[in-house]
Design an enzyme around this catalytic site. Structure first.
Site, PDB file in Angstrom:
ATOM      1  N   HIS A   1       0.872  -1.243   0.097  1.00  0.00           N
ATOM      2  CA  HIS A   1       0.029  -0.064   0.012  1.00  0.00           C
ATOM      3  C   HIS A   1       0.775   1.171   0.005  1.00  0.00           C
ATOM      4  O   HIS A   1       0.654   2.208  -0.720  1.00  0.00           O
ATOM      5  CB  HIS A   1      -1.003  -0.185   1.147  1.00  0.00           C
ATOM      6  CG  HIS A   1      -2.012  -1.035   0.993  1.00  0.00           C
ATOM      7  ND1 HIS A   1      -2.493  -2.302   1.779  1.00  0.00           N
ATOM      8  CD2 HIS A   1      -3.186  -0.865  -0.004  1.00  0.00           C
ATOM      9  CE1 HIS A   1      -3.362  -2.740   0.778  1.00  0.00           C
ATOM     10  NE2 HIS A   1      -4.011  -1.932   0.078  1.00  0.00           N
TER      11      HIS A   1
ATOM     12  N   ARG B   1     -10.215   4.349  -2.245  1.00  0.00           N
ATOM     13  CA  ARG B   1      -9.850   3.577  -0.970  1.00  0.00           C
ATOM     14  C   ARG B   1     -10.078   4.301   0.380  1.00  0.00           C
ATOM     15  O   ARG B   1      -9.155   5.082   0.833  1.00  0.00           O
ATOM     16  CB  ARG B   1      -8.257   3.213  -1.107  1.00  0.00           C
ATOM     17  CG  ARG B   1      -7.967   2.328  -2.004  1.00  0.00           C
ATOM     18  CD  ARG B   1      -6.566   1.904  -2.000  1.00  0.00           C
ATOM     19  NE  ARG B   1      -6.030   0.665  -2.925  1.00  0.00           N
ATOM     20  CZ  ARG B   1      -5.676   0.752  -4.188  1.00  0.00           C
ATOM     21  NH1 ARG B   1      -5.396   1.955  -4.682  1.00  0.00           N
ATOM     22  NH2 ARG B   1      -5.233  -0.043  -4.692  1.00  0.00           N
TER      23      ARG B   1
ATOM     24  N   ARG C   1     -15.390   2.392  -2.020  1.00  0.00           N
ATOM     25  CA  ARG C   1     -14.964   1.012  -1.526  1.00  0.00           C
ATOM     26  C   ARG C   1     -15.154   1.424   0.276  1.00  0.00           C
ATOM     27  O   ARG C   1     -14.504   2.382   0.594  1.00  0.00           O
ATOM     28  CB  ARG C   1     -13.819   0.427  -1.896  1.00  0.00           C
ATOM     29  CG  ARG C   1     -13.444  -0.546  -0.885  1.00  0.00           C
ATOM     30  CD  ARG C   1     -12.035  -1.283  -1.253  1.00  0.00           C
ATOM     31  NE  ARG C   1     -10.924  -0.529  -0.631  1.00  0.00           N
ATOM     32  CZ  ARG C   1      -9.766  -1.112  -0.866  1.00  0.00           C
ATOM     33  NH1 ARG C   1      -9.491  -1.897  -1.773  1.00  0.00           N
ATOM     34  NH2 ARG C   1      -8.639  -0.395  -0.340  1.00  0.00           N
TER      35      ARG C   1
ATOM     36  N   GLU D   1     -11.207 -10.392  -4.424  1.00  0.00           N
ATOM     37  CA  GLU D   1     -10.034 -10.440  -4.200  1.00  0.00           C
ATOM     38  C   GLU D   1      -9.380 -11.631  -3.310  1.00  0.00           C
ATOM     39  O   GLU D   1      -8.347 -11.564  -3.073  1.00  0.00           O
ATOM     40  CB  GLU D   1      -9.349  -8.984  -3.593  1.00  0.00           C
ATOM     41  CG  GLU D   1     -10.388  -8.483  -2.645  1.00  0.00           C
ATOM     42  CD  GLU D   1     -10.064  -7.210  -2.003  1.00  0.00           C
ATOM     43  OE1 GLU D   1      -9.069  -6.573  -2.680  1.00  0.00           O
ATOM     44  OE2 GLU D   1     -10.718  -6.564  -1.524  1.00  0.00           O
TER      45      GLU D   1
ATOM     46  N   ASP E   1      -4.702  -8.183  -4.018  1.00  0.00           N
ATOM     47  CA  ASP E   1      -5.070  -9.239  -3.308  1.00  0.00           C
ATOM     48  C   ASP E   1      -5.265 -10.589  -3.649  1.00  0.00           C
ATOM     49  O   ASP E   1      -4.834 -11.799  -3.144  1.00  0.00           O
ATOM     50  CB  ASP E   1      -5.963  -8.641  -2.232  1.00  0.00           C
ATOM     51  CG  ASP E   1      -5.631  -7.733  -1.151  1.00  0.00           C
ATOM     52  OD1 ASP E   1      -4.603  -8.041  -0.521  1.00  0.00           O
ATOM     53  OD2 ASP E   1      -6.381  -6.726  -1.046  1.00  0.00           O
TER      54      ASP E   1
ATOM     55  N   ARG F   1       2.175  -9.312  -0.375  1.00  0.00           N
ATOM     56  CA  ARG F   1       2.692  -8.723  -1.456  1.00  0.00           C
ATOM     57  C   ARG F   1       3.361  -7.483  -1.091  1.00  0.00           C
ATOM     58  O   ARG F   1       3.871  -6.788  -1.829  1.00  0.00           O
ATOM     59  CB  ARG F   1       0.940  -7.865  -2.078  1.00  0.00           C
ATOM     60  CG  ARG F   1       0.557  -7.288  -0.843  1.00  0.00           C
ATOM     61  CD  ARG F   1      -1.001  -6.845  -1.193  1.00  0.00           C
ATOM     62  NE  ARG F   1      -1.334  -5.617  -1.704  1.00  0.00           N
ATOM     63  CZ  ARG F   1      -2.477  -5.051  -1.691  1.00  0.00           C
ATOM     64  NH1 ARG F   1      -3.628  -5.732  -1.486  1.00  0.00           N
ATOM     65  NH2 ARG F   1      -2.533  -3.631  -2.273  1.00  0.00           N
TER      66      ARG F   1
ATOM     67  N   CYS G   1      -9.555  -3.589 -10.661  1.00  0.00           N
ATOM     68  CA  CYS G   1      -8.919  -2.320 -10.191  1.00  0.00           C
ATOM     69  C   CYS G   1      -7.372  -2.565  -9.470  1.00  0.00           C
ATOM     70  O   CYS G   1      -7.367  -1.851  -8.936  1.00  0.00           O
ATOM     71  CB  CYS G   1     -10.146  -1.806  -9.347  1.00  0.00           C
ATOM     72  SG  CYS G   1     -10.470  -2.599  -7.913  1.00  0.00           S
TER      73      CYS G   1
HETATM   74  C1  PEP Z   1      -6.603  -5.205  -4.598  1.00  0.00           C
HETATM   75  O1  PEP Z   1      -6.550  -5.889  -3.726  1.00  0.00           O
HETATM   76  O2  PEP Z   1      -6.214  -5.483  -5.724  1.00  0.00           O
HETATM   77  C2  PEP Z   1      -7.181  -3.896  -4.355  1.00  0.00           C
HETATM   78  C3  PEP Z   1      -7.413  -3.022  -5.631  1.00  0.00           C
HETATM   79  O3  PEP Z   1      -7.242  -3.315  -3.180  1.00  0.00           O
HETATM   80  P1  PEP Z   1      -6.138  -2.997  -2.094  1.00  0.00           P
HETATM   81  O4  PEP Z   1      -4.762  -2.806  -3.153  1.00  0.00           O
HETATM   82  O5  PEP Z   1      -6.491  -1.684  -1.601  1.00  0.00           O
HETATM   83  O6  PEP Z   1      -5.830  -3.754  -1.516  1.00  0.00           O
HETATM   84 MG    MG Z   2      -7.431  -5.322  -1.804  1.00  0.00          MG
END
Ligand code: PEP
Ligand code: MG
Length: 579
Positions: free
Chosen positions: A191, A298, A334, A433, A457, A467, A504
């Site tokens: 993130h 987000r 979201r 996800e 995810d 990740r 996304c």
């Molecule tokens: C994802 O998991 O691909 C997503 C878009 O949500 P985030 O990156 O905020 O976990």
């Molecule tokens: Mg995610």
């Protein structure tokens, strides 16, 4: 001059002096000092203790008694340690006897104390190890001169260098002065990396032991295109990078011309290009780059860049601001994805052993109903301002989705009672996800209006690869056949159920994946807004038949390596500048 290779996570080139921040788990290298420096080093230690006591006392005083009782107790424990003369003596003795720096002595003694506490069987005592780690961080911040307060008051351009960066820290960066980011840890879809990209700050992560090579004030080049960082470059290298930087900016300007051109393939298939945002003020940037709405807001970042939990009014203002930019174009809000690596104010102090598999996202909301309902109330109020849609993250089973929908209905009834207008037909979607959601997409599709595939995810949970962990970053790839199969399943099941699906996750922002996704049937993507022009350029350069061919070929390959290599070559042919 030292060159280190990491993972490029945010494009661009920056050259500036380093500012070392944070000392989270930072192993201070053992650097020798001269005997004549002993006095100065021991004085630095004493000053750091005094400053840390002052800082903590102020923080403790600022806590409100009603909410801050627990935090005050923690600060009191820390203050007791910091006032312990025998602790200071052990540290200064080490400097004198071993001729090491203040940073090294603080770090090695406090780590010694922490590991001693951690081994004690009594839970109360072993938990004190965390306190000692916090104290170490606080002292190192003083010694390294990289307090977060300094970041807020920057007056010159810097490259932020850190062992690890949290999304919260990155979200607080002032982009006027923070020109580059280099960190030892992290991954492409962590993130903090996503936020760096949104802020448009060139960044390289996963530099392993980079912080050991850098001192505050060193000149650093961050090459966020090639994933390289250079410490104290010579004049020729600086000149060469200044040239690269000019070329990069020219390329960006070239893409500006695409802003008002349609995102359609050469054979006329229209693709909807939406933007991902973390903060309402990014909405303008999405629009400026030609985005047709917001595909992923987000909202948990409302919690991360504030000292207090957001009120319903603050939620509403943020949504209203975003919607006002897009008016009748879609804005997909979201619901908050807290937990894992993003925490509310009050949860910052309680840790889970395995937070990415723990009380995260929709699970956290379903256990914290008042916080969840506050957000839903604000989203519904904002729904009359434009084309607002709502999306629940990290759904793993239908029961969870039904529960979330039930609570949403409850909040609608509350608004009815309060006579507050809202859009009764607001579209409700979920993020796909987790593998469980992907594999049950057929059932889930009956309960929602749309899907959005969160490939960040989905990749993490399918491949069992964190990740954000650079140690396994080579195993993390959305080009893995397992991930692609799940995406295909979701697209097919959504198609059968006649609901729309977008992508996304960061996969959609990467030039090498866009042809594949279009070939798999995707017609809407939501991407990191700095990438909108590049992705649009690729879309405008291909036909759907080209994309179908890519997808057919890829789905017949059996290894991530082959798929990645093939996709890279295909995309390079279309847009060589992107590589
Ligand atoms: C994802 O998991 O691909 C997503 C878009 O949500 P985030 O990156 O905020 O976990
Ligand atoms: Mg995610």
């Amino acid at each position: 001059m030292e060159i280190k290779k990491g993972i490029a996570v945010s494009h661009g080139i920056s050259i500036a002096k380093s500012l070392i921040i944070d000392s989270e788990d930072y192993r201070i290298p053992r650097r020798p000092i001269q005997p004549a420096q002993r006095m100065a080093e021991t004085q630095r230690i004493k000053n750091a203790f005094t400053a840390a006591v002052r800082e903590l006392t102020q923080l403790a005083e600022a806590q409100d008694d009603s909410t801050g009782g627990k935090i005050k107790d923690i600060f009191a424990v820390h203050l007791r340690f910091l006032r312990d003369k025998s602790l200071i003596k052990r540290i200064t003795d080490l400097v004198r006897s071993e001729l090491v720096t203040a940073e090294y002595a603080v770090s090695s003694i406090l780590r010694d104390v922490a590991s001693h506490f951690a081994k004690v069987r009594d839970a109360y005592i072993s938990e004190r190890a965390d306190d000692i780690n916090d104290i170490e961080k606080r002292l190192l911040k003083q010694l390294l001169g990289g307090k977060r307060e300094d970041l807020a008051n920057l007056t010159e351009e810097v490259v932020v260098v850190a062992r690890e960066l949290s999304p919260t820290q990155t979200a607080g960066f002032n982009r006027e002065y923070v020109k580059g980011i280099a960190s030892d840890t992290g991954g492409r879809t962590s993130h903090a990396a996503i936020v760096a990209r949104s802020l448009g700050i060139p960044a390289v992560v996963a530099l392993e032991d980079f912080t050991e090579y850098v001192r505050g004030g060193d000149t650093i080049i961050v090459d966020g295109n090639r994933g390289i960082v250079i410490v104290n470059p010579d004049q020729d290298t600086i000149a060469q990078y200044e040239e690269y930087s000019r070329e990069f900016l020219e390329l960006e300007h070239k893409f500006d011309a695409l802003r008002d051109l349609p995102a359609a393939t050469r054979d006329g298939i229209k693709i909807t290009l939406l933007g991902n945002i973390e903060f309402p003020d990014e909405a303008e940037e999405v629009l400026e780059r030609g985005g047709q709405g917001i595909g992923l807001y987000r909202t948990e970042f409302l919690y991360l860049n504030s000292q207090t939990e957001p009120t319903e009014a603050e939620h509403y203002e943020a949504y209203a601001e975003t919607v006002s930019v897009f008016k009748d174009k879609p804005v997909i809000i979201r619901t908050m994805d807290l937990g894992a690596d993003k925490f509310t104010q009050s949860k910052r102090f309680s840790r889970e052993p395995n937070p990415f598999l723990g009380l995260r996202s929709i699970r956290f909301c379903l256990q914290n109903l008042s916080l969840f309902k506050t957000q839903l109330h604000a989203i519904l109020r904002a729904s009359v301002l434009g084309s607002v849609k709502i999306m629940f993250p990290l759904i793993t089973n239908i029961h969870e989705l039904k529960q979330a929908r039930l609570i949403f209905r409850d909040v609608m009834e509350d608004l009815d009672d309060e006579k507050i207008p809202y859009n009764r037909d607001i579209e409700v979607g979920i993020m796909i996800e987790t593998p469980s959601a992907a594999l049950t997409a057929y059932h889930l599709a009956n309960e929602v209006d749309f899907f959005s595939i969160g490939t960040n995810d989905l990749t993490q949970y399918t491949l069992a690869v964190d990740r954000g962990n650079e140690l396994v970053s080579t195993l993390y790839s959305s080009a893995d056949p397992a991930v692609l199969r799940l995406i295909r399943t979701v697209l097919q099941d959504a198609h059968k159920a006649q609901i729309k699906t977008s992508i996304c996750g960061e996969m959609a922002s990467e030039p090498e994946f866009i042809m594949l996704l279009l070939g798999m049937g995707v017609r809407t993507v939501s991407i990191a807004h700095p990438m909108i022009p590049e992705i649009k350029q690729i879309i405008r350069s291909v036909t759907i038949e080209d994309c179908n061919k890519v997808a057919r070929r890829v789905l017949a390959l059996n290894s991530e390596r082959e798929i990645s290599a093939y996709l890279r070559t295909a995309a390079r042919k279309i847009l060589p500048e992107a590589f």
